[in-house]
Design a protein around this motif. Structure first.
Motif, short mmCIF file in Angstrom:
data_model
loop_
_atom_site.label_atom_id
_atom_site.label_comp_id
_atom_site.label_asym_id
_atom_site.label_seq_id
_atom_site.Cartn_x
_atom_site.Cartn_y
_atom_site.Cartn_z
N PRO A 25 0.82 -1.22 0.00
CA PRO A 25 0.00 0.00 0.00
C PRO A 25 0.85 1.26 0.00
O PRO A 25 1.97 1.26 0.51
N ILE A 26 0.30 2.32 -0.59
CA ILE A 26 1.02 3.59 -0.69
C ILE A 26 0.20 4.70 -0.02
O ILE A 26 -1.01 4.56 0.17
N PRO A 27 0.86 5.82 0.32
CA PRO A 27 0.10 6.97 0.84
C PRO A 27 -0.80 7.54 -0.25
O PRO A 27 -0.55 7.35 -1.44
N GLN A 28 -1.81 8.27 0.16
CA GLN A 28 -2.72 8.89 -0.81
C GLN A 28 -1.95 9.89 -1.67
O GLN A 28 -1.12 10.64 -1.17
N LEU A 29 -2.28 9.91 -2.97
CA LEU A 29 -1.66 10.90 -3.86
C LEU A 29 -2.00 12.31 -3.38
O LEU A 29 -1.19 13.23 -3.48
N ALA A 30 -3.23 12.47 -2.85
CA ALA A 30 -3.70 13.78 -2.43
C ALA A 30 -2.87 14.36 -1.28
O ALA A 30 -2.93 15.56 -1.01
N ASP A 31 -2.06 13.50 -0.61
CA ASP A 31 -1.18 14.01 0.46
C ASP A 31 -0.13 14.96 -0.12
O ASP A 31 0.32 15.88 0.54
N THR A 32 0.29 14.69 -1.35
CA THR A 32 1.41 15.44 -1.92
C THR A 32 1.10 16.11 -3.26
O THR A 32 1.90 16.92 -3.73
#
Ligand code: 0L1
Ligand code: MG
Length: 260
Positions: A25-32
């Motif tokens: 799993p990856i962090p949300q794209l919207a974080d960055t």
């Protein structure tokens, strides 16, 4: 934080593709990244282009978040469109190894077989040749199954696997058919096709509009997964999963593999 104008769809698509391929799993794209809905569909297109470049073939589309239960489950409240490829279809009655998935869930759906490229306003019985019960396995590539609307669009609406039961002639009504999800012979969810935007034919209309705006071009012979009639349920290995849509039939598969 980037703006939606300077995001690189290919770069973001690669992150999502790698997450799916490695089961990480990856962090949300919207974080960055300031990804808006239009940009998110461009990321989804880039993701599908990577996969078709590896030999996968588009066989249809799916609607996501078409019921209140689904919207409430993930805190996102707008229907969305994803894409289905041949390698993600599990034969009805077959088995599938889910050990490569991250945190899979399963949901019962109704599917339409497109008779021709549908256009806005086309009568349902002109656009659709047959209907079938279906199961969809969703598997967000984001950590903790948590995402914004653009995140989940970019992630091809969490699509992972699907199964279509026997195609049937269109019944007199598709708008209020009882739906069951059984796991190992126990009913774990009950619902109605009325939960799908009030009538799953509305999901087709919404899908035609979304495809017209963002792609892909819908084709004769494609599958159209109209959306879930209930909330999704976590999927574990060694389970027999069955969806029943009253008056249409069943779709089923068995899971194998270690704990995802
Ligand atoms: O098919 C679906 O309704 C899934 C849409 C994306 C949200 C989720 O992952 O539950
Ligand atoms: Mg679904």
């Amino acid at each position: 934080m980037t703006t939606s104008a300077d995001i690189d769809p290919a770069d973001l698509a690669e992150r999502l593709d790698d997450a799916a391929l490695t089961g990480t799993p990856i962090p949300q794209l919207a974080d960055t990244h300031a990804v808006d809905v239009d940009a998110a569909y461009r990321v989804q297109q880039a993701l599908i282009a990577r996969r078709t470049g590896r030999g996968e073939r588009l066989v249809g589309v799916k609607m996501g978040l078409t019921s209140q239960a689904k919207m409430a489950q993930v805190g996102v409240d707008s229907p969305i469109l994803g894409q289905l490829t041949d390698t993600t279809q599990v034969t009805d009655g077959g088995s599938v190894d889910i050990s490569g998935l991250i945190h899979p869930r399963v949901e019962p759906e109704i599917a339409f077989l497109l008779d021709r490229p549908p256009t806005p306003g086309m009568p349902f019985t002109d656009a659709v040749r047959a209907v079938a019960p279906a199961l969809e396995v969703i598997d967000s590539r984001y950590r903790d199954f948590t995402f914004s609307l653009p995140d989940v669009i970019a992630d091809n609406t969490s699509a992972a696997l699907f199964t279509i039961g026997q195609w049937q002639p269109i019944p007199d009504g598709v708008d209020n058919l009882g739906v069951l999800l059984d796991i190992d012979g126990h009913t774990v969810q009950t619902g109605s096709t009325a939960a799908i935007l009030g009538d799953p034919r509305r999901a087709l209309a919404a899908g035609i509009a979304l495809a017209g705006r963002h792609g892909p071009t819908l084709r004769a012979g494609w599958i159209f997964l109209a959306g879930a009639a209930t909330a999704a349920v976590p999927l574990t290995p060694g389970a027999h999963i069955r969806a029943t849509v009253h008056g249409i039939g069943t779709a089923a598969f068995t899971t194998t593999g270690g704990t995802p």
